[in-house]
Motif scaffolding. Structure first.
Motif, PDB file in Angstrom:
ATOM      1  N   ILE A  54      53.082  29.687  40.131  1.00  0.00           N
ATOM      2  CA  ILE A  54      53.064  30.379  41.416  1.00  0.00           C
ATOM      3  C   ILE A  54      53.910  31.640  41.283  1.00  0.00           C
ATOM      4  CG2 ILE A  54      52.639  28.317  42.785  1.00  0.00           C
ATOM      5  CD1 ILE A  54      55.561  28.289  43.575  1.00  0.00           C
ATOM      6  N   VAL A  55      53.574  32.659  42.067  1.00  0.00           N
ATOM      7  CA  VAL A  55      54.231  33.963  41.996  1.00  0.00           C
ATOM      8  C   VAL A  55      54.774  34.317  43.382  1.00  0.00           C
ATOM      9  CG1 VAL A  55      53.771  36.437  41.736  1.00  0.00           C
ATOM     10  CG2 VAL A  55      52.939  34.832  40.019  1.00  0.00           C
ATOM     11  N   ILE A  56      55.997  34.877  43.395  1.00  0.00           N
ATOM     12  CA  ILE A  56      56.620  35.316  44.646  1.00  0.00           C
ATOM     13  C   ILE A  56      56.476  36.839  44.755  1.00  0.00           C
ATOM     14  CG2 ILE A  56      58.729  35.315  46.010  1.00  0.00           C
ATOM     15  CD1 ILE A  56      57.571  32.529  45.395  1.00  0.00           C
ATOM     16  N   VAL A  57      55.953  37.302  45.894  1.00  0.00           N
ATOM     17  CA  VAL A  57      55.682  38.725  46.090  1.00  0.00           C
ATOM     18  C   VAL A  57      56.510  39.243  47.267  1.00  0.00           C
ATOM     19  CG1 VAL A  57      53.897  40.438  46.612  1.00  0.00           C
ATOM     20  CG2 VAL A  57      53.333  38.432  45.226  1.00  0.00           C
ATOM     21  N   PRO A  58      57.257  40.344  47.093  1.00  0.00           N
ATOM     22  CA  PRO A  58      57.997  40.931  48.227  1.00  0.00           C
ATOM     23  C   PRO A  58      57.068  41.215  49.400  1.00  0.00           C
ATOM     24  CG  PRO A  58      58.683  41.954  46.166  1.00  0.00           C
ATOM     25  CD  PRO A  58      57.499  41.079  45.843  1.00  0.00           C
ATOM     26  N   ASP A  59      57.571  40.977  50.597  1.00  0.00           N
ATOM     27  CA  ASP A  59      56.740  41.124  51.800  1.00  0.00           C
ATOM     28  C   ASP A  59      56.121  42.511  51.915  1.00  0.00           C
ATOM     29  OD1 ASP A  59      58.225  38.707  52.142  1.00  0.00           O
ATOM     30  OD2 ASP A  59      57.763  38.794  54.281  1.00  0.00           O
ATOM     31  N   ALA A  60      56.882  43.541  51.542  1.00  0.00           N
ATOM     32  CA  ALA A  60      56.383  44.911  51.671  1.00  0.00           C
ATOM     33  C   ALA A  60      55.171  45.166  50.785  1.00  0.00           C
ATOM     34  CB  ALA A  60      57.497  45.905  51.327  1.00  0.00           C
ATOM     35  N   GLN A  61      54.989  44.349  49.745  1.00  0.00           N
ATOM     36  CA  GLN A  61      53.875  44.533  48.818  1.00  0.00           C
ATOM     37  C   GLN A  61      52.834  43.422  48.934  1.00  0.00           C
ATOM     38  OE1 GLN A  61      55.425  45.058  44.853  1.00  0.00           O
ATOM     39  NE2 GLN A  61      57.040  46.431  45.534  1.00  0.00           N
ATOM     40  N   TRP A  62      52.985  42.607  49.967  1.00  0.00           N
ATOM     41  CA  TRP A  62      52.142  41.418  50.079  1.00  0.00           C
ATOM     42  C   TRP A  62      50.656  41.737  50.190  1.00  0.00           C
ATOM     43  CZ3 TRP A  62      51.922  36.535  49.032  1.00  0.00           C
ATOM     44  CH2 TRP A  62      50.926  35.743  49.607  1.00  0.00           C
ATOM     45  N   GLU A  71      58.920  26.821  47.225  1.00  0.00           N
ATOM     46  CA  GLU A  71      59.628  25.830  46.417  1.00  0.00           C
ATOM     47  C   GLU A  71      59.265  24.413  46.848  1.00  0.00           C
ATOM     48  OE1 GLU A  71      63.678  27.170  46.903  1.00  0.00           O
ATOM     49  OE2 GLU A  71      63.618  28.208  44.969  1.00  0.00           O
ATOM     50  N   THR A  72      59.131  24.217  48.156  1.00  0.00           N
ATOM     51  CA  THR A  72      58.712  22.904  48.651  1.00  0.00           C
ATOM     52  C   THR A  72      57.306  22.568  48.162  1.00  0.00           C
ATOM     53  OG1 THR A  72      60.083  23.167  50.631  1.00  0.00           O
ATOM     54  CG2 THR A  72      58.312  21.527  50.728  1.00  0.00           C
ATOM     55  N   TYR A  73      56.429  23.562  48.199  1.00  0.00           N
ATOM     56  CA  TYR A  73      55.060  23.359  47.721  1.00  0.00           C
ATOM     57  C   TYR A  73      55.066  22.977  46.243  1.00  0.00           C
ATOM     58  CZ  TYR A  73      50.238  24.351  46.375  1.00  0.00           C
ATOM     59  OH  TYR A  73      48.957  24.253  45.872  1.00  0.00           O
ATOM     60  N   PHE A  87      53.005  33.529  46.927  1.00  0.00           N
ATOM     61  CA  PHE A  87      53.710  33.318  48.188  1.00  0.00           C
ATOM     62  C   PHE A  87      54.538  34.558  48.506  1.00  0.00           C
ATOM     63  CE2 PHE A  87      52.833  29.028  46.893  1.00  0.00           C
ATOM     64  CZ  PHE A  87      52.733  28.277  48.051  1.00  0.00           C
ATOM     65  N   ARG A  88      54.723  34.824  49.813  1.00  0.00           N
ATOM     66  CA  ARG A  88      55.627  35.889  50.228  1.00  0.00           C
ATOM     67  C   ARG A  88      57.074  35.529  49.870  1.00  0.00           C
ATOM     68  NH1 ARG A  88      51.919  35.512  54.478  1.00  0.00           N
ATOM     69  NH2 ARG A  88      50.996  37.491  55.179  1.00  0.00           N
ATOM     70  N   LEU A  89      57.883  36.556  49.594  1.00  0.00           N
ATOM     71  CA  LEU A  89      59.307  36.322  49.337  1.00  0.00           C
ATOM     72  C   LEU A  89      59.975  35.673  50.542  1.00  0.00           C
ATOM     73  CD1 LEU A  89      61.790  36.643  47.521  1.00  0.00           C
ATOM     74  CD2 LEU A  89      62.035  38.977  48.397  1.00  0.00           C
ATOM     75  N   SER A  90      59.569  36.049  51.746  1.00  0.00           N
ATOM     76  CA  SER A  90      60.143  35.443  52.948  1.00  0.00           C
ATOM     77  C   SER A  90      59.758  33.978  53.096  1.00  0.00           C
ATOM     78  CB  SER A  90      59.706  36.223  54.198  1.00  0.00           C
ATOM     79  OG  SER A  90      58.289  36.213  54.328  1.00  0.00           O
ATOM     80  N   ASP A  91      58.749  33.540  52.349  1.00  0.00           N
ATOM     81  CA  ASP A  91      58.326  32.139  52.352  1.00  0.00           C
ATOM     82  C   ASP A  91      58.829  31.399  51.117  1.00  0.00           C
ATOM     83  OD1 ASP A  91      56.993  31.977  54.743  1.00  0.00           O
ATOM     84  OD2 ASP A  91      55.050  32.554  53.908  1.00  0.00           O
ATOM     85  N   LEU A  92      59.950  31.872  50.574  1.00  0.00           N
ATOM     86  CA  LEU A  92      60.453  31.300  49.319  1.00  0.00           C
ATOM     87  C   LEU A  92      60.706  29.800  49.429  1.00  0.00           C
ATOM     88  CD1 LEU A  92      61.464  31.603  46.429  1.00  0.00           C
ATOM     89  CD2 LEU A  92      63.695  32.274  47.352  1.00  0.00           C
TER      90      LEU A  92
END
Length: 287
Positions: A266-274, A252-254, A243-248
């Motif tokens: 699940i892994v959170i990825v910064p938007d700039a590196q998405w 979490e809801t998912y 998931f994108r960091l902006s979709d944190l």
């Protein structure tokens, strides 16, 4: 810090250690809990707790899914209970991050993991290394179904990530025939997804000499051992999605509402590196 380490890719031993002891960690805090930085794009950490993992075959998101929280917790559950080669280990919550780590770690040390999960995850858990998958439903027949999977032999140690009413049943799988045992029954607890309250008769604990271990996180020595197994390719990533960091919040809801198809991390990825590191592992709905 050695300047030659700049640019290294790796994993963080995320514990906030109270001292330099390598084989003991009594502090329950870690980055993101006790210190800021859990979802930061940049963070300052002790250099000796960042471990270089040069494995080019692992994508960044896959490497992140091997992050130390689940694996350190899983390994410390096993070391606390002195799980040894040849022993039968019951793994509850087997499809989650700690559960999938436990299955792999049992196989590495030569123990036999029996997974407790939903039937529709059976094939994936067997492929991962579970000896058998026991449906967590139908509580009255649970012990009989575990013993059927073990050909009647008692479970040697239970890794309990569930708690609630299941814990008493887990104990039953270990004390069913004490004459067949060569070690004490051992219960490692590191979760309570099924409830924070368990009703257990203490007479069963002391008469059957059940050893109980509360586990939060691991030690420096255990972290270094896990890193070696990752470098050697013995521990494999179990990445469910990125998931994108902006979709944190959405991530979490998912996770809280995860369905029967959920397996691993699940892994959170910064938007700039998405685009480079996240998109290849995105859920269809988040791509």
């Amino acid at each position: 810090m050695d300047p030659q380490r700049i640019g290294q890719r790796g994993l963080l031993d995320f514990n906030l250690y109270p001292d330099a002891r390598r084989n003991l960690n009594l502090m329950p805090d870690y980055y993101g809990h006790g210190a800021d930085g859990g979802f930061a794009e940049y963070v300052v950490v002790p250099s000796d707790q960042f471990h270089h993992v040069p494995n080019a075959e692992l994508a960044d998101a896959e490497l992140a899914s091997l992050g130390m929280c689940s694996y350190q917790t899983a390994y410390h559950m096993m070391t606390s209970a002195n799980v040894a080669a040849g022993e039968r280990v019951l793994v509850s919550g087997a499809s989650g991050g700690v559960g999938t780590a436990l299955i792999q770690l049992c196989r590495i040390v030569g123990a036999t993991p029996y997974a407790v999960s939903q039937p529709d995850k059976k094939d994936a858990l067997l492929a991962m290394g579970a000896e058998a998958v026991i449906d967590r439903g139908d509580l009255p027949t649970f012990v009989d179904r575990v013993l059927e999977a073990t050909d009647g032999a008692p479970i040697d140690a239970v890794m309990d990530l569930v708690g609630g009413e299941m814990t008493d049943r887990f104990i039953d799988t270990m004390i069913v025939d004490m004459k067949c045992r060569s070690t004490y029954p051992r219960l490692s607890i590191a979760g309570a997804s099924g409830g924070n309250l368990s009703e257990i008769m203490w007479t069963r604990i002391y008469l059957y000499q059940v050893q109980i271990f509360g586990v939060s996180h691991g030690t420096r020595e255990e972290a270094e051992q896990l890193i070696e197994w990752i470098r050697q390719g013995q521990l494999k990533p179990v990445l469910h999605a990125a998931f994108r960091l902006s979709d944190l919040h959405r991530a979490e809801t998912y996770f809280v509402n995860r369905g029967s198809n959920y397996l691993g991390k699940i892994v959170i990825v910064p938007d700039a590196q998405w685009d480079e590191h996240g998109a290849p592992f995105a859920l269809e709905e988040t791509a």
